[in-house]
Design an enzyme around this catalytic site. Structure first.
Site, PDB file in Angstrom:
ATOM      1  CG  ASN A  64      65.288  65.492  53.950  1.00 19.52           C
ATOM      2  OD1 ASN A  64      65.303  65.945  55.100  1.00 19.52           O
ATOM      3  ND2 ASN A  64      66.227  64.696  53.476  1.00 19.52           N
ATOM      4  CD1 TRP A  65      61.470  70.839  54.788  1.00 16.68           C
ATOM      5  CD2 TRP A  65      60.849  71.591  56.804  1.00 16.68           C
ATOM      6  NE1 TRP A  65      60.178  71.285  54.684  1.00 16.68           N
ATOM      7  CE2 TRP A  65      59.761  71.751  55.917  1.00 16.68           C
ATOM      8  CE3 TRP A  65      60.689  71.994  58.134  1.00 16.68           C
ATOM      9  CZ2 TRP A  65      58.541  72.308  56.314  1.00 16.68           C
ATOM     10  CZ3 TRP A  65      59.471  72.542  58.526  1.00 16.68           C
ATOM     11  CH2 TRP A  65      58.415  72.693  57.626  1.00 16.68           C
ATOM     12  CE  LYS A  66      68.736  66.883  52.120  1.00 17.74           C
ATOM     13  NZ  LYS A  66      69.732  66.724  51.068  1.00 17.74           N
ATOM     14  CG  HIS A 112      68.878  61.078  53.041  1.00 19.37           C
ATOM     15  ND1 HIS A 112      70.091  61.644  52.770  1.00 19.37           N
ATOM     16  CD2 HIS A 112      67.958  61.765  52.312  1.00 19.37           C
ATOM     17  CE1 HIS A 112      69.912  62.644  51.906  1.00 19.37           C
ATOM     18  NE2 HIS A 112      68.636  62.737  51.622  1.00 19.37           N
ATOM     19  CD  GLU A 139      72.117  64.706  52.941  1.00 18.98           C
ATOM     20  OE1 GLU A 139      71.331  64.970  53.865  1.00 18.98           O
ATOM     21  OE2 GLU A 139      72.046  65.258  51.814  1.00 18.98           O
ATOM     22  CD  GLU A 174      66.667  61.499  48.118  1.00 14.51           C
ATOM     23  OE1 GLU A 174      66.065  62.557  47.940  1.00 14.51           O
ATOM     24  OE2 GLU A 174      67.322  61.256  49.146  1.00 14.51           O
ATOM     25  N   GLY A 176      71.763  67.959  46.280  1.00 11.99           N
ATOM     26  CA  GLY A 176      72.350  69.228  46.696  1.00 11.99           C
ATOM     27  C   GLY A 176      73.376  69.777  45.718  1.00 11.99           C
ATOM     28  CB  SER A 231      69.141  68.841  42.107  1.00 11.44           C
ATOM     29  OG  SER A 231      70.342  68.888  42.850  1.00 11.44           O
ATOM     30  N   GLY A 246      64.707  68.301  48.699  1.00  8.31           N
ATOM     31  CA  GLY A 246      65.540  68.876  49.760  1.00  8.31           C
ATOM     32  C   GLY A 246      65.450  70.388  49.744  1.00  8.31           C
ATOM     33  N   GLY A 247      66.492  71.012  49.227  1.00  7.42           N
ATOM     34  CA  GLY A 247      66.616  72.482  49.252  1.00  7.42           C
ATOM     35  C   GLY A 247      65.353  73.225  48.826  1.00  7.42           C
TER      36      GLY A 247
HETATM   37  P1  13P Z   1      68.164  68.363  47.230  1.00  6.24           P
HETATM   38  O1  13P Z   1      66.773  68.491  46.652  1.00  6.24           O
HETATM   39  O2  13P Z   1      68.581  69.563  48.000  1.00  6.24           O
HETATM   40  O3  13P Z   1      69.152  67.955  46.175  1.00  6.24           O
HETATM   41  O4  13P Z   1      68.115  67.167  48.288  1.00  6.24           O
HETATM   42  C1  13P Z   1      67.557  65.950  47.918  1.00  6.24           C
HETATM   43  C2  13P Z   1      67.444  65.103  49.113  1.00  6.24           C
HETATM   44  O5  13P Z   1      68.426  64.660  49.669  1.00  6.24           O
HETATM   45  C3  13P Z   1      66.094  64.835  49.645  1.00  6.24           C
HETATM   46  O6  13P Z   1      66.113  63.835  50.598  1.00  6.24           O
END
Ligand code: 13P
Length: 246
Positions: free
Chosen positions: A9-11, A95, A97, A167, A173, A208, A229-230
């Site tokens: 997930n590149w956000k 998600h 967020e 998640e 994050g 994470s 994510g990251g």
């Molecule tokens: P991180 O891996 O950066 O914690 O993000 C997880 C995430 O929200 C994937 O959708």
């Protein structure tokens, strides 16, 4: 045997050049590997560039959000049919967020899930508890309610043919990853909630995930891959995580 899936997930990061570049590196190194399904979730505006970079590979592409409406006067929204038109096979729904920062309720998430399946997209339904909910020992209830809202809307069998990503909000994050035991406890509760229909449903862990934590997570019985994510923004780190799901 459930085929593992690892999604990136590149956000809201990058630009067309960085997105194409990252996808091209992954295509070169994972383009014909069928052991683990890799799915990339770039921002909407980079979907077509990423799709072009992974053309003729086994890597799939998905969107980070979808409108619950099929078309009409919804300024700024993107429909499921538009995502299919861009070459998407998957879409993230619910998600944390989106739930937290954009006020998406369980009901809205369920409608988006339905909109995705209506056009043939595979939704990845994201669920998870906040830190406060975990501290108050509400984790399993919160996750069960998030999934139940979608079951109420589309039925159990339709939920079971999608993908569910657990998640925990406190792990997203933050660098704080759930322990393999914490994650497995929730995954096994989800598996139990789905019952017989969900024995083959892919359950991903997200929050994470790094190459250093993925190995132990991925060996848990009910963890069938990850939503990253990251660490998915760096080709080598992401590939190392994907290899650990094999
Ligand atoms: P991180 O891996 O950066 O914690 O993000 C997880 C995430 O929200 C994937 O959708």
């Amino acid at each position: 045997m459930i085929k593992p899936l690892v999604a990136g997930n590149w956000k809201m990061h990058g630009n067309t050049a960085t997105a194409s570049n990252l996808a091209a590196q992954l295509a070169e190194q994972w383009g014909d590997n069928l052991a683990v399904e890799m799915v990339l979730f770039p921002p909407f505006v980079h979907l077509s560039a990423v799709k072009a970079a992974v053309a003729n590979t086994v890597i799939a592409v998905g969107a980070q959000n979808i409108s619950q409406h099929s078309s009409g006067a919804y300024t700024g929204e993107i429909s499921g049919a538009m995502l299919v038109d861009q070459g998407c096979d998957f879409v993230l729904v619910g998600h944390s967020e989106r739930r937290e920062l954009f006020s998406e309720s369980n009901q809205t998430v369920a409608e988006k899930f339905k909109a995705a399946q209506d056009v043939g997209l595979t939704p990845i339904l994201c669920v998870g508890e906040s830190l406060q909910q975990r501290q108050q020992e509400q984790t399993l209830d919160v996750v069960a309610a998030q999934i139940a809202a979608v079951i109420d809307c589309v039925g159990l069998n339709n939920v079971c043919r999608a993908v569910i990503a657990y998640e925990p909000v406190w792990a997203i994050g933050t660098g704080e990853v759930a322990s393999p035991e914490q994650a497995q406890q929730v995954h096994s509760a989800i598996r139990a909630q789905l019952g017989e229909a969900g024995v083959e449903t892919r359950l991903l862990y997200g929050g994470s995930v790094k190459a250093s934590s993925a190995a132990e997570l991925f060996t848990q019985q009910d963890i069938n891959g990850g939503l990253v994510g990251g660490a998915s923004l760096e080709a080598q780190e992401f590939l190392n995580i994907v290899k650990l799901a094999e």
